[in-house]
Design a protein around this motif. Structure first.
Motif, short mmCIF file in Angstrom:
data_model
loop_
_atom_site.label_atom_id
_atom_site.label_comp_id
_atom_site.label_asym_id
_atom_site.label_seq_id
_atom_site.Cartn_x
_atom_site.Cartn_y
_atom_site.Cartn_z
N ARG A 108 0.83 -1.21 0.00
CA ARG A 108 0.00 0.00 0.00
C ARG A 108 0.86 1.26 0.00
O ARG A 108 0.54 2.25 -0.67
N GLU A 109 1.97 1.23 0.76
CA GLU A 109 2.87 2.38 0.81
C GLU A 109 3.51 2.62 -0.55
O GLU A 109 3.64 3.76 -1.01
N LYS A 110 3.91 1.53 -1.21
CA LYS A 110 4.48 1.66 -2.55
C LYS A 110 3.46 2.26 -3.51
O LYS A 110 3.78 3.09 -4.36
N GLU A 111 2.20 1.82 -3.36
CA GLU A 111 1.15 2.34 -4.23
C GLU A 111 0.91 3.83 -3.97
O GLU A 111 0.71 4.62 -4.90
N ARG A 112 0.95 4.21 -2.67
CA ARG A 112 0.79 5.63 -2.34
C ARG A 112 1.93 6.46 -2.91
O ARG A 112 1.72 7.57 -3.43
N ILE A 113 3.15 5.93 -2.81
CA ILE A 113 4.31 6.65 -3.35
C ILE A 113 4.19 6.79 -4.87
O ILE A 113 4.45 7.86 -5.44
N ARG A 114 3.79 5.68 -5.53
CA ARG A 114 3.65 5.72 -6.98
C ARG A 114 2.57 6.74 -7.41
O ARG A 114 2.77 7.54 -8.31
N GLY A 116 1.57 9.26 -5.65
CA GLY A 116 2.07 10.61 -5.36
C GLY A 116 3.00 11.12 -6.44
O GLY A 116 2.93 12.28 -6.85
N LYS A 117 3.88 10.23 -6.95
CA LYS A 117 4.79 10.62 -8.03
C LYS A 117 4.02 10.96 -9.29
O LYS A 117 4.33 11.94 -9.98
N GLU A 118 3.01 10.16 -9.59
CA GLU A 118 2.20 10.44 -10.79
C GLU A 118 1.47 11.77 -10.65
O GLU A 118 1.36 12.54 -11.60
N LEU A 119 0.98 12.05 -9.43
CA LEU A 119 0.28 13.31 -9.20
C LEU A 119 1.22 14.50 -9.36
O LEU A 119 0.88 15.51 -9.98
N LEU A 120 2.43 14.36 -8.81
CA LEU A 120 3.42 15.44 -8.93
C LEU A 120 3.80 15.66 -10.39
O LEU A 120 3.97 16.80 -10.83
N GLU A 121 3.96 14.55 -11.13
CA GLU A 121 4.33 14.67 -12.54
C GLU A 121 3.21 15.33 -13.34
O GLU A 121 3.46 16.20 -14.19
N ALA A 122 1.96 14.92 -13.03
CA ALA A 122 0.83 15.54 -13.73
C ALA A 122 0.74 17.03 -13.40
O ALA A 122 0.47 17.86 -14.27
N LYS A 123 1.01 17.37 -12.14
CA LYS A 123 0.99 18.78 -11.74
C LYS A 123 2.10 19.55 -12.44
O LYS A 123 1.89 20.68 -12.89
N ARG A 124 3.28 18.93 -12.53
CA ARG A 124 4.40 19.61 -13.21
C ARG A 124 4.08 19.86 -14.68
O ARG A 124 4.33 20.94 -15.22
N ILE A 125 3.49 18.84 -15.33
CA ILE A 125 3.14 18.98 -16.75
C ILE A 125 2.09 20.07 -16.93
O ILE A 125 2.16 20.90 -17.84
N ALA A 126 1.09 20.08 -16.01
CA ALA A 126 0.05 21.11 -16.10
C ALA A 126 0.63 22.51 -15.91
O ALA A 126 0.27 23.45 -16.62
#
Length: 319
Positions: A108-114, A116-126
């Motif tokens: 679950r922690e790995k999934e949360r980290i993954r 979170g990384k996807e969210l940060l990347e999407a935010k960076r792209i936006a």
């Protein structure tokens, strides 16, 4: 016809079953353990449970007949060793469960980290897309401002040349070359008599004054100019048509669009309209129709309608 198949029977001793249940084992596990260990001793059943604790069907109640042997009470053969093994079994089960929980928590922690990384990347792209959009918008805005400044300068220069031509002054600058239609209009204006040039100059002043007076209501100004252009154009095109050479003062549309505005009636009078006796009408006598003057008035009105900088040069000089 085949004889019915016999249902297998599991032999379970009541005393041993009760002892296993007293140790905390579920009945399904106790029944399976006693049956497969031969109903010998509780220790044998516990050993079987230890060896088969991870079986998939360990907790399923057998779907077979169970023969429970009711025996007379005998001394309990639950020894200390059996209790120790039972405790070890419980500890092992608990440990396995804890390890399984830890494993699930790590996943679950790995999934949360993954995520979170996807969210940060999407935010960076936006944010990057928004930055690029703003840069493009600012660039387009600067280019638009540049074009607007250049347009203002060209209009000012053309307006200046128009004024000089109208007044018969020498032209000092040819930096801005007006379009073919504007050039032809200027040549036509230069060929007008002096009286027409003076009237055209006064017409321009009336139009500029009207635009300045009602500068906060551009729609009213544009509608007035369009209405004046219709009156002037009708007379210029068909001067023999009497209905185009007569305007009733009490006409609501005329009052709303021209008559109630400062400079509107004066402009028509410069074009040749005259007040009738009793001030009921504006009348344009047929023998006083000056086509050249009307064409000049039409050109001024068209310029006032289409040129957003009409009269700006005079206003700047006054300021």
């Amino acid at each position: 016809m085949q004889p019915p198949q016999e249902i297998p029977v599991m032999e379970v001793k009541m005393k041993l079953l009760g002892e296993l249940e007293s140790l905390g084992f579920p009945r399904a596990r106790a029944v399976l353990a006693l049956h497969h260990s031969g109903n010998i001793t509780v220790e044998a059943a516990v050993n079987w449970l230890i060896d088969h604790e991870n079986d998939a069907e360990i907790d399923q109640m057998p779907l077979v007949a169970i023969n429970v042997d009711i025996e007379s009470p005998q001394p309990s053969d639950i020894t200390e060793a059996i209790r120790i093994k039972e405790q070890e079994l419980r500890d092992r089960v608990r440990k396995n469960k804890q390890e399984e929980e830890k494993k699930h928590e790590r996943e679950r922690e790995k999934e949360r980290i993954r995520a979170g990384k996807e969210l940060l990347e999407a935010k960076r792209i936006a944010e990057e897309n928004e930055r690029q959009r703003l840069l493009a918008w600012r660039k387009a805005e600067k280019e638009e401002e540049k074009r607007a400044r250049e347009k203002v300068l060209r209009k000012l220069e053309v307006d200046k040349l128009e004024r000089k031509r109208a007044l018969g002054l020498p032209l000092e600058s040819q930096a801005v070359k007006p379009s073919v239609s504007v050039t032809q209009e200027k040549k036509f204006q230069n060929s007008l008599p002096v009286k027409s040039v003076k009237k055209a100059d006064r017409m321009r002043e009336f139009l500029r004054s009207l635009k300045h007076t009602y500068r906060d209501d551009s729609a009213t100004v544009k509608r007035a100019f369009q209405t004046l252009l219709i009156y002037v154009g009708n007379v210029a095109r068909t001067p023999d048509e009497e209905k185009f050479r007569k305007i009733r003062f009490s006409n609501p549309k005329f009052q709303e669009r021209v008559g109630s505005l400062k400079g509107g009636i004066e402009f028509l009078e410069l074009c040749g309209f005259e007040r009738s006796e009793g001030n009921d009408f504006l009348v344009f006598p047929r023998d006083k129709v000056d086509i050249e003057l009307l064409n000049s008035a039409g050109s001024l009105l068209k310029s006032a309608i289409t040129n957003p900088f009409f009269g700006l040069l005079e206003q700047m000089r006054e300021d």
